[in-house]
Design a protein around this motif. Structure first.
Motif, short mmCIF file in Angstrom:
data_model
loop_
_atom_site.label_atom_id
_atom_site.label_comp_id
_atom_site.label_asym_id
_atom_site.label_seq_id
_atom_site.Cartn_x
_atom_site.Cartn_y
_atom_site.Cartn_z
N SER A 87 24.50 3.19 15.30
CA SER A 87 23.85 1.92 15.63
C SER A 87 24.20 1.47 17.06
O SER A 87 23.57 0.54 17.56
CB SER A 87 24.21 0.81 14.64
N GLY A 148 21.81 -8.03 22.59
CA GLY A 148 20.87 -7.86 21.49
C GLY A 148 20.76 -9.12 20.64
O GLY A 148 19.67 -9.62 20.37
N ASP A 253 14.12 -5.72 15.14
CA ASP A 253 15.35 -5.48 15.88
C ASP A 253 15.20 -4.08 16.47
O ASP A 253 15.20 -3.09 15.75
CB ASP A 253 16.52 -5.56 14.88
N HIS A 279 21.71 -1.98 27.12
CA HIS A 279 23.06 -1.40 27.10
C HIS A 279 23.24 -0.41 25.95
O HIS A 279 24.34 0.02 25.69
CB HIS A 279 24.12 -2.49 27.05
N LYS A 280 22.20 -0.05 25.28
CA LYS A 280 22.29 1.07 24.35
C LYS A 280 21.36 2.18 24.84
O LYS A 280 21.78 3.27 25.16
CB LYS A 280 21.92 0.65 22.93
C1 LIG Z 1 23.88 -3.42 18.56
C2 LIG Z 1 22.93 -3.98 17.61
C3 LIG Z 1 22.64 -5.36 17.62
C4 LIG Z 1 23.35 -6.38 18.47
O1 LIG Z 1 23.36 -6.13 19.84
P1 LIG Z 1 24.44 -6.84 20.78
O2 LIG Z 1 24.04 -6.48 22.15
O3 LIG Z 1 25.77 -6.29 20.38
O4 LIG Z 1 24.37 -8.31 20.52
C5 LIG Z 1 21.68 -5.82 16.74
N1 LIG Z 1 21.07 -4.98 15.89
C6 LIG Z 1 21.34 -3.66 15.84
C7 LIG Z 1 20.60 -2.78 14.87
C8 LIG Z 1 22.28 -3.12 16.70
O5 LIG Z 1 22.56 -1.81 16.64
#
Ligand SMILES: *Cc1c(COP(=O)(O)O)cnc(C)c1O
Length: 502
Positions: A87, A148, A253, A279-280
């Motif tokens: 994730s 996120g 999401d 950032h992912k």
């Molecule tokens: C990482 C993630 C988030 C939250 O993102 P942040 O940048 O840490 O706030 C929300 N939903 C999913 C599925 C994620 O993997």
């Protein structure tokens, strides 16, 4: 095995305050060639003059360098080894994007500079918005949210404002039980009531469940696709139709975009709002609490509600538009984390449409390659093709007395960061593995070998796992104590000098 290296490398590192000697200096300045201003004749207000700091470390340059270099080596990072944290998409971020974002033309500009002086930056934001709109298949994008979860909040705020301006009372958000914890939290923060519902036996959301819950009091459904089990929501198009029929929105999401880029588009699936994690998926390093960026893409119906300002173009001139009729206002100071946007922009340009698509294809292939190998020894609750990540459990190992946490800790001994564990909550003892596209086959094979070895150890010597990790500077920590009672502050008077909670 490597005892010599380990004992040297893992000697406990004192904190910087415990090092050095009185009078030792990091720099030697030449003698003053002007009179010393002992009487403060420059007239600096006394409250701005620094008092001597009692017990301040007095250390040489090499002591400082070694101290921080040693500490940095105790950090696990993607630059040292594979980091299959499900994730989180902990993929390798090309250094070129980092270098470009550090160019003075990007990093030294000021958010209050006049538009004429920052045309390049504005153009970058304008074009990044177009790229992200194209990738998601949606109409417009705000780059303001800083993460996120912040994007979720922003997207839901727009939905809330939409119904408010139409005098429609809609109080509920439907959230499946596989949702990331931030989803219900964001919905609650926006003042919605969260209605949680169960996903089907195969791990995906069922259209009949949505149909039975959907009515005119529901503002939106909030789902993740691919979901947190790493599975594609196959009913998505019909679910979107059901929600739209009753006037609601479909929020996605999109943190798992790394599985979909260039393959399918959220807009084409009937999704109205989606946040992405630059950032992912788009080359900003993360995990250390550094700046992130969670842009939100919206359909045409919501474009009037975007946060201000947005970047527009008049001829060749880029400018900030504050005149969005029904805007929800600002969600960040200025324009979001601009330098993260620079990295994403460079990443998208260097990859190109085909490159992005290949990244997603390889992320999915890598996850399935691991899945096929690891399922020989580990229980796979949803036995089907996964997307960019797959979720195992400790069911087969628990019979010998080793659980998910033990497996995760033992992986550290083999040089791998543990996967995400005990998430999603619907899977008992989950081990959620996301290899990403940036790992070579040889690395995946090494990881798989470590997982097989650990399965064997669980059978023959579970104690080995129970006490893992064995060759790290800090062994198994009491996680509750570390979280509840961290020792973070230097206290020269007391003995409370350590930084960790162990
Ligand atoms: C990482 C993630 C988030 C939250 O993102 P942040 O940048 O840490 O706030 C929300 N939903 C999913 C599925 C994620 O993997």
């Amino acid at each position: 095995m490597h005892n010599n290296i380990n004992s040297m490398q893992f000697k406990e590192e004192p904190i910087i305050f415990e090092k050095g000697k009185k009078g030792r200096r990091g720099v030697s300045l030449p003698p003053l060639d002007i009179p010393e201003d002992a009487q403060n004749r420059l007239g600096i207000p006394s409250k701005l003059l620094r008092e001597p700091i009692d017990g301040f470390p007095e250390v040489s340059e090499v002591e400082v360098i070694r101290h921080y270099t040693r500490l940095s080596q105790r950090n696990f990072g993607i630059d040292s080894n594979m980091y299959p944290l499900g994730s989180c998409t902990m993929k390798y971020n090309p250094k070129v994007n980092e270098r470009i974002s550090a160019f003075p033309g990007f990093s030294f500009i000021h958010p209050l500079q006049p538009e004429e002086q920052v045309q390049g930056a504005l153009r970058l934001m304008f074009e990044l918005e177009r790229f992200l709109a194209e990738i998601t298949g949606l109409h417009r994008v705000t780059l303001q949210p800083a993460a996120g979860a912040h994007g979720e909040y922003t997207g839901l705020r727009m939905i809330k404002e939409y119904f408010k301006t139409r005098n429609e009372v809609r109080t509920k958000i439907l959230v499946p039980d596989t949702a990331h914890g931030t989803n219900p939290a964001s919905a609650s923060m926006c003042g919605f009531r969260v209605v949680e519902f169960k996903s089907g036996k195969d791990g995906t959301i069922k259209k009949d469940t949505v149909k039975s819950l959907m009515d005119e009091t529901v503002a939106a459904i909030m789902l993740t696709n691919p979901n947190t089990l790493g599975l594609f929501e196959t009913d998505i198009v019909e679910i979107a139709e059901i929600v739209h029929e009753k006037g609601g929105f479909v929020y996605c999401d999109g943190a798992n975009l790394n599985a979909l880029m260039g393959i399918t588009r959220f807009g084409d699936l009937g999704i109205d709002v989606v946040h992405m994690n630059l950032h992912k998926t788009f080359s900003a390093p993360h995990g250390g609490g550094g700046p992130g960026s969670g842009p939100v893409a919206v359909c045409q119906r919501l474009a009037d509600y975007l946060p201000i300002p947005v970047v527009e173009r008049r001829g060749d001139f880029y400018y900030l538009n504050y005149n969005i009729p029904k805007t929800i206002g600002r969600v960040s100071s200025f324009y979001g984390n601009f330098l993260v946007c620079v990295k994403a922009y460079c990443y998208i340009l260097t990859m190109g449409p085909d490159g992005l698509k290949r990244a997603s294809i390889n992320a999915v292939i890598n996850a399935n390659y691991l899945r096929k190998k690891i399922e020989k020894k580990y229980h796979l609750p949803y036995r089907k093709i996964c997307m960019h990540e797959c979720v195992f459990t400790d069911k087969n190992q628990r019979v010998f007395g080793a659980n998910t946490l033990d497996i995760a800790k033992r992986l550290i001994d083999y040089g791998f960061h543990p996967p995400t564990i005990y998430f999603p909550l619907v899977v008992n003892g989950a081990l959620m593995i996301e290899p990403t596209e940036t790992e070579a086959k040889e690395t995946l094979d090494e990881f798989m070998k470590a997982m097989m070895k650990i399965a064997e150890e669980a059978e023959k010597n579970p104690e080995l796992l129970k006490n893992a990790p064995h060759n790290t500077p800090v062994r198994r920590v009491d996680e509750v104590k570390a979280a509840r009672n961290p020792k973070l502050r230097w206290n020269p008077a007391g003995s409370n000098r350590r930084m960790s909670g162990i």
